[in-house]
Design an enzyme around this catalytic site. Structure first.
Site, PDB file in Angstrom:
ATOM      1  N   HIS A  35      10.637  -1.601   3.542  1.00 41.90           N
ATOM      2  CA  HIS A  35      10.358  -1.592   2.101  1.00 41.90           C
ATOM      3  C   HIS A  35       9.994  -3.013   1.650  1.00 41.90           C
ATOM      4  O   HIS A  35      10.567  -3.991   2.155  1.00 41.90           O
ATOM      5  CB  HIS A  35      11.568  -1.072   1.318  1.00 41.90           C
ATOM      6  CG  HIS A  35      11.226  -0.791  -0.117  1.00 41.90           C
ATOM      7  ND1 HIS A  35      11.133  -1.801  -1.049  1.00 41.90           N
ATOM      8  CD2 HIS A  35      10.897   0.354  -0.754  1.00 41.90           C
ATOM      9  CE1 HIS A  35      10.772  -1.270  -2.214  1.00 41.90           C
ATOM     10  NE2 HIS A  35      10.621   0.038  -2.064  1.00 41.90           N
TER      11      HIS A  35
ATOM     12  N   GLU B  95       2.956   2.014   0.043  1.00 36.25           N
ATOM     13  CA  GLU B  95       3.421   1.574  -1.273  1.00 36.25           C
ATOM     14  C   GLU B  95       2.775   0.241  -1.636  1.00 36.25           C
ATOM     15  O   GLU B  95       3.278  -0.822  -1.224  1.00 36.25           O
ATOM     16  CB  GLU B  95       4.940   1.378  -1.257  1.00 36.25           C
ATOM     17  CG  GLU B  95       5.717   2.645  -1.032  1.00 36.25           C
ATOM     18  CD  GLU B  95       7.107   2.550  -1.652  1.00 36.25           C
ATOM     19  OE1 GLU B  95       7.420   3.379  -2.511  1.00 36.25           O
ATOM     20  OE2 GLU B  95       7.863   1.637  -1.298  1.00 36.25           O
TER      21      GLU B  95
HETATM   22  P1  PGA Z   1       8.924   3.028  -8.219  1.00 34.60           P
HETATM   23  O1  PGA Z   1       9.474   2.486  -6.806  1.00 34.60           O
HETATM   24  O2  PGA Z   1       8.737   4.506  -8.091  1.00 34.60           O
HETATM   25  O3  PGA Z   1      10.009   2.667  -9.191  1.00 34.60           O
HETATM   26  O4  PGA Z   1       7.640   2.333  -8.501  1.00 34.60           O
HETATM   27  C1  PGA Z   1       8.994   2.971  -5.589  1.00 34.60           C
HETATM   28  C2  PGA Z   1       9.679   2.288  -4.435  1.00 34.60           C
HETATM   29  O5  PGA Z   1       9.979   1.085  -4.519  1.00 34.60           O
HETATM   30  O6  PGA Z   1       9.959   2.920  -3.400  1.00 34.60           O
END
Ligand code: PGA
Length: 252
Positions: free
Chosen positions: A100, A169
């Site tokens: 992450h 992401e």
């Molecule tokens: P968010 O976070 O949906 O609050 O943008 C996603 C994540 O960090 O996995």
């Protein structure tokens, strides 16, 4: 993991105390009655402190529990404050998020992430592997190069890719309310899948999820992008209503 199956994964980050179990219980009750519940899988990643009770409570339900991170050593060691994949697996937890951007910010390199993935897989945990570019890299049109480096730098050729879920992401989208343009997103997800085909010399790719500001409104933007195999949801996963509304709007 069949690619037509969709994933809705909630990442609670630093949120939750024992009574927060109510949130997952409500989501579980909704899924049990939902007519499309065979089409998707729900995974919730609470903090380490809640893994054991939540993993036990939701053992034979439609919801799986995931850890949010793990340490890059197996079994036990003298690293204060660290938790190994072995320790996570022993709680009955099935998944672990690795890579992450929050943890990359705290120092996780591709090399460390590779170690974590290998040890997690060895302990029979399924891995939710996060990749994504930052704002500057996007502005410089480096997105695909960044993703390629992250994938190639973190995955061994011989790993069991059936136990990997990829979450794309973009860092500039996490928690900002800004989501990618659907065409760009489609291209990026296809690129990631192609990259996997190249690396593993196989037709089958792991599921590729999107994460970053997914909520009950933005989910509408992704409905037509069939290439996306699901969503990693941060902020909106901390409320049962918000999380359920995402699923509702996806299948309406
Ligand atoms: P968010 O976070 O949906 O609050 O943008 C996603 C994540 O960090 O996995």
């Amino acid at each position: 993991m069949a690619n037509n199956m969709k994933y809705f994964i909630g990442n609670w980050k630093m949120f939750g105390v024992p009574k927060s179990i109510k949130i997952i219980s409500k989501i579980n009750s909704y899924i049990k009655k939902h007519k499309f519940n065979k089409k998707y899988k729900v995974i919730i990643a609470p903090p380490f402190t809640l893994l054991e009770t939540f993993s036990k409570k939701f053992k034979n339900t439609k919801i799986s529990i995931s850890a949010q991170n793990c340490y890059q050593k197996d079994y036990f060691s003298s690293d204060t404050g660290s938790i190994s994949p072995y320790m996570i697996k022993n709680l009955g937890t099935k998944f672990v998020i690795i890579g992450h951007s929050d943890n990359r910010d705290q120092g996780d390199t591709d090399k460390i992430i590779k170690k974590k993935i290998n040890i997690a897989l060895k302990n029979n945990l399924k891995v939710i592997f996060c990749i994504g570019e930052n704002k500057l890299q996007k502005q410089k049109r480096k997105t695909l190069a960044v993703l390629k480096k992250q994938i190639q730098g973190s995955l061994e050729r011989k790993i069991n890719k059936d136990n990997i879920v990829v979450a794309y992401e973009p860092i500039w989208s996490i928690g900002t309310g800004i989501v990618p343009n659907p065409n760009d997103l489609r291209k990026t997800v296809n690129y990631i899948k192609d990259e996997f085909r190249n690396i593993f010399k196989t037709k089958k790719t792991p599921p590729v999820l999107y994460g970053g500001s997914v909520d009950s409104q933005t989910i509408e933007i992704f409905l037509d992008i069939s290439e996306i195999d699901g969503f990693l949801i941060g902020g909106a996963s901390k409320s049962s209503k918000n999380f359920i509304d995402i699923i509702k709007n996806y299948y309406k």
